[in-house]
Enzyme design. Structure first.
Site, mmCIF file in Angstrom:
data_model
loop_
_atom_site.group_PDB
_atom_site.id
_atom_site.type_symbol
_atom_site.label_atom_id
_atom_site.label_comp_id
_atom_site.label_asym_id
_atom_site.label_seq_id
_atom_site.Cartn_x
_atom_site.Cartn_y
_atom_site.Cartn_z
ATOM 1 N N TYR A 174 -12.683 -17.106 4.408
ATOM 2 C CA TYR A 174 -13.040 -15.727 4.066
ATOM 3 C C TYR A 174 -13.469 -15.622 2.616
ATOM 4 O O TYR A 174 -12.821 -16.190 1.728
ATOM 5 C CB TYR A 174 -11.854 -14.765 4.300
ATOM 6 C CG TYR A 174 -12.088 -13.507 3.526
ATOM 7 C CD1 TYR A 174 -11.425 -13.271 2.314
ATOM 8 C CD2 TYR A 174 -13.079 -12.616 3.929
ATOM 9 C CE1 TYR A 174 -11.723 -12.157 1.561
ATOM 10 C CE2 TYR A 174 -13.368 -11.493 3.177
ATOM 11 C CZ TYR A 174 -12.695 -11.271 1.995
ATOM 12 O OH TYR A 174 -13.002 -10.184 1.239
ATOM 13 N N HIS A 230 -6.612 -11.630 3.391
ATOM 14 C CA HIS A 230 -7.448 -11.053 4.461
ATOM 15 C C HIS A 230 -6.787 -11.098 5.838
ATOM 16 O O HIS A 230 -7.380 -11.550 6.822
ATOM 17 C CB HIS A 230 -8.801 -11.788 4.506
ATOM 18 C CG HIS A 230 -9.938 -10.859 4.816
ATOM 19 N ND1 HIS A 230 -10.480 -10.739 6.067
ATOM 20 C CD2 HIS A 230 -10.600 -9.999 4.039
ATOM 21 C CE1 HIS A 230 -11.463 -9.862 6.046
ATOM 22 N NE2 HIS A 230 -11.552 -9.388 4.831
ATOM 23 N N HIS A 330 -11.081 0.103 -2.438
ATOM 24 C CA HIS A 330 -12.050 -0.815 -1.827
ATOM 25 C C HIS A 330 -13.446 -0.412 -2.305
ATOM 26 O O HIS A 330 -13.685 0.768 -2.594
ATOM 27 C CB HIS A 330 -11.939 -0.644 -0.317
ATOM 28 C CG HIS A 330 -12.635 -1.691 0.465
ATOM 29 N ND1 HIS A 330 -13.007 -1.493 1.775
ATOM 30 C CD2 HIS A 330 -13.011 -2.960 0.166
ATOM 31 C CE1 HIS A 330 -13.575 -2.579 2.247
ATOM 32 N NE2 HIS A 330 -13.583 -3.487 1.298
HETATM 33 C C1 GCO Z 1 -12.584 -6.759 0.345
HETATM 34 C C2 GCO Z 1 -12.677 -6.732 1.829
HETATM 35 C C3 GCO Z 1 -14.023 -7.109 2.389
HETATM 36 C C4 GCO Z 1 -14.012 -6.987 3.894
HETATM 37 C C5 GCO Z 1 -15.158 -6.118 4.341
HETATM 38 C C6 GCO Z 1 -15.200 -5.948 5.857
HETATM 39 O O1 GCO Z 1 -11.488 -7.032 -0.165
HETATM 40 O O2 GCO Z 1 -13.609 -6.389 -0.267
HETATM 41 O O3 GCO Z 1 -11.637 -7.517 2.382
HETATM 42 O O4 GCO Z 1 -14.428 -8.325 1.952
HETATM 43 O O5 GCO Z 1 -14.084 -8.238 4.514
HETATM 44 O O6 GCO Z 1 -15.044 -4.865 3.726
HETATM 45 O O7 GCO Z 1 -16.303 -5.185 6.216
HETATM 46 MG MG MG Z 2 -9.933 -7.200 1.204
#
Ligand code: GCO
Ligand code: MG
Length: 421
Positions: A174, A230, A330
């Site tokens: 990830y 994640h 976020h």
């Molecule tokens: C982050 C998130 C993203 C997600 C994404 C899914 O920490 O920015 O985990 O990387 O994977 O928003 O659509």
């Molecule tokens: Mg994230």
């Protein structure tokens, strides 16, 4: 004699109505979903309803269900309109509903600010700081590449950097950017049907603590290091991992275990003091109220888009503040610059601001689509002082784009068992 107060009251007391709203889908490499609302006085506001991998759903929800009710409403009634669409849905919550409500809410705060002649952070309570700390995204297919990536972002002035590293024996992980043009920006949803990534928890648990050790050896302890697990670990594994990485003094360990189970974080809290960040998948306070009351985490990761706009994020932020939880909203690349702008105003106001996620995509196409005078400098985000949100969508530019089917990857364990992306 000219009195400002009477003028403001006059401005504020006259009737104003929502005359129209338009939804735009698409953008450079992303299915941004943007609403632009116009009043009968020609004042406009914008909002973001982008959901990675599901772009058409909030667009349809807005066009078919919410916009017909919105026409004729007073745009200044942000709270009442939020309650109208939340309680009026009957089948409440969920990312699609809350992204649609969130986009309208952002646009109405934008209009409110323009009518009042004030940037939104002034309407929330005024500035608690001049600029807001953001974090960059360093990645590397191996440790050396990751250390180079960290050096790059540190040279750009970032004080806080998220790190994601390729794991030996696991071809993809990830958040590890690819080497090619498409994935070098670590995008989160890809064109074409879902690609499959293979995950092995044991390999991850054995490898990652050594990565943190090498980072601290190279960069010391002043640099704020964040890491996103994640959703990949079971609570026991997450508790053991969080305990093992304590010596590396992470700024936060994100999504260590899926948060569907609101009690899952208890075990981590019993075994580790590492700061926990959670919540980017939450779409209302009801997804995390109990966890916040038990103070099971330290940073709330909700977004203005998925969690119902400025009105609801302010409510979550205040509730979090009562429980020593800071914000860590976020952000890009998962959300549009409009959602980033809305969050930037909340960040400037919030007494319990923590940090803001921000991957500088800043491509010329993105800047042309979403003109604004927000700016970044030395890892700090400076929100615009223009009335409203301080950002717009260029409608001519928007016509260049349309929806492209995008999907998140899916993740399987080595024996084929489905796992968490
Ligand atoms: C982050 C998130 C993203 C997600 C994404 C899914 O920490 O920015 O985990 O990387 O994977 O928003 O659509
Ligand atoms: Mg994230």
């Amino acid at each position: 004699m000219f009195y400002w107060s009477e003028t403001i009251v006059l401005l504020w007391s006259y009737a104003v109505k929502i005359a129209s709203a338009e939804v735009f889908v698409g953008g450079p490499g992303k299915n941004y979903v943007t609403i632009k609302i116009r009043t009968d006085e020609g004042v406009t506001g914008v909002g973001d309803a982008s959901i990675n991998g599901r772009g058409l759903l909030p667009a349809t929800y807005l066009k078919e269900y919410l916009i017909p009710c919105l026409i004729g409403m007073d745009p200044r009634k942000t709270e009442d309109i939020w309650q109208y669409f939340y309680r009026g849905a009957y089948f409440r919550r969920g990312p699609v509903t809350m992204a649609a409500i969130g986009a309208i809410d952002m646009a109405l705060w934008d209009i409110k600010g323009k009518i009042a002649g004030l940037p939104v952070y002034q309407l929330l309570g005024g500035p608690s700081r001049d600029a807001c700390l953001v974090y960059a995204h360093a990645t590397g297919s191996d440790v050396e590449a990751l250390l180079d990536s960290i050096t790059h972002y540190q040279a750009e002035g970032y004080k806080a950097i998220r790190i994601q590293c390729g794991i030996p024996g696991m071809p993809e992980g990830y958040g590890v950017a690819g080497d090619d043009e498409d994935t070098k920006h670590f995008i989160t949803d890809f064109t074409g049907l879902p690609k499959t990534e293979i995950w092995d928890t044991e390999k991850y648990l054995r490898f990652m603590p050594g990565v943190f050790e090498k980072i601290r050896e190279r960069f010391g302890f002043d640099l704020k290091i964040l890491h996103d697990v994640h959703h990949r670990l079971r609570p026991r594994e997450a508790a053991a991992f969080a305990k093992e990485v304590e010596p590396y003094r992470l700024f936060w360990l994100e999504d260590p275990t899926p948060a569907d189970d609101q009690s899952a974080l208890k075990l981590i809290r019993q075994h580790s003091t590492v700061p926990i960040a959670i919540g980017e998948v939450f779409n209302s306070i009801w997804d995390c109220k109990d966890m916040m009351e038990q103070e099971l985490f330290d940073f709330i990761r909700v977004s203005a888009t998925i969690a119902g706009g400025i009105t609801h994020l302010r409510r979550i932020t205040d509730f979090a503040d009562m429980h020593h939880i800071r914000t860590g909203f976020h952000g890009p690349p998962s959300h549009s610059p409009i959602s980033m702008a809305a969050q930037a105003h909340l960040n400037r106001w919030a007494p319990n601001f923590g940090i803001q996620e921000y991957l500088v995509l800043g491509t010329p196409e993105c800047d042309a689509l979403f003109p604004s005078d927000h700016h970044m400098k030395n890892g700090m985000f400076y929100v615009s002082d223009a009335p409203g949100l301080g950002i717009d969508i260029d409608e001519k530019e928007a016509k260049r784009y349309s929806h492209q089917a995008h999907y998140h990857p899916i993740v399987r364990l080595e024996d084929g068992t489905m796992w968490n992306y």
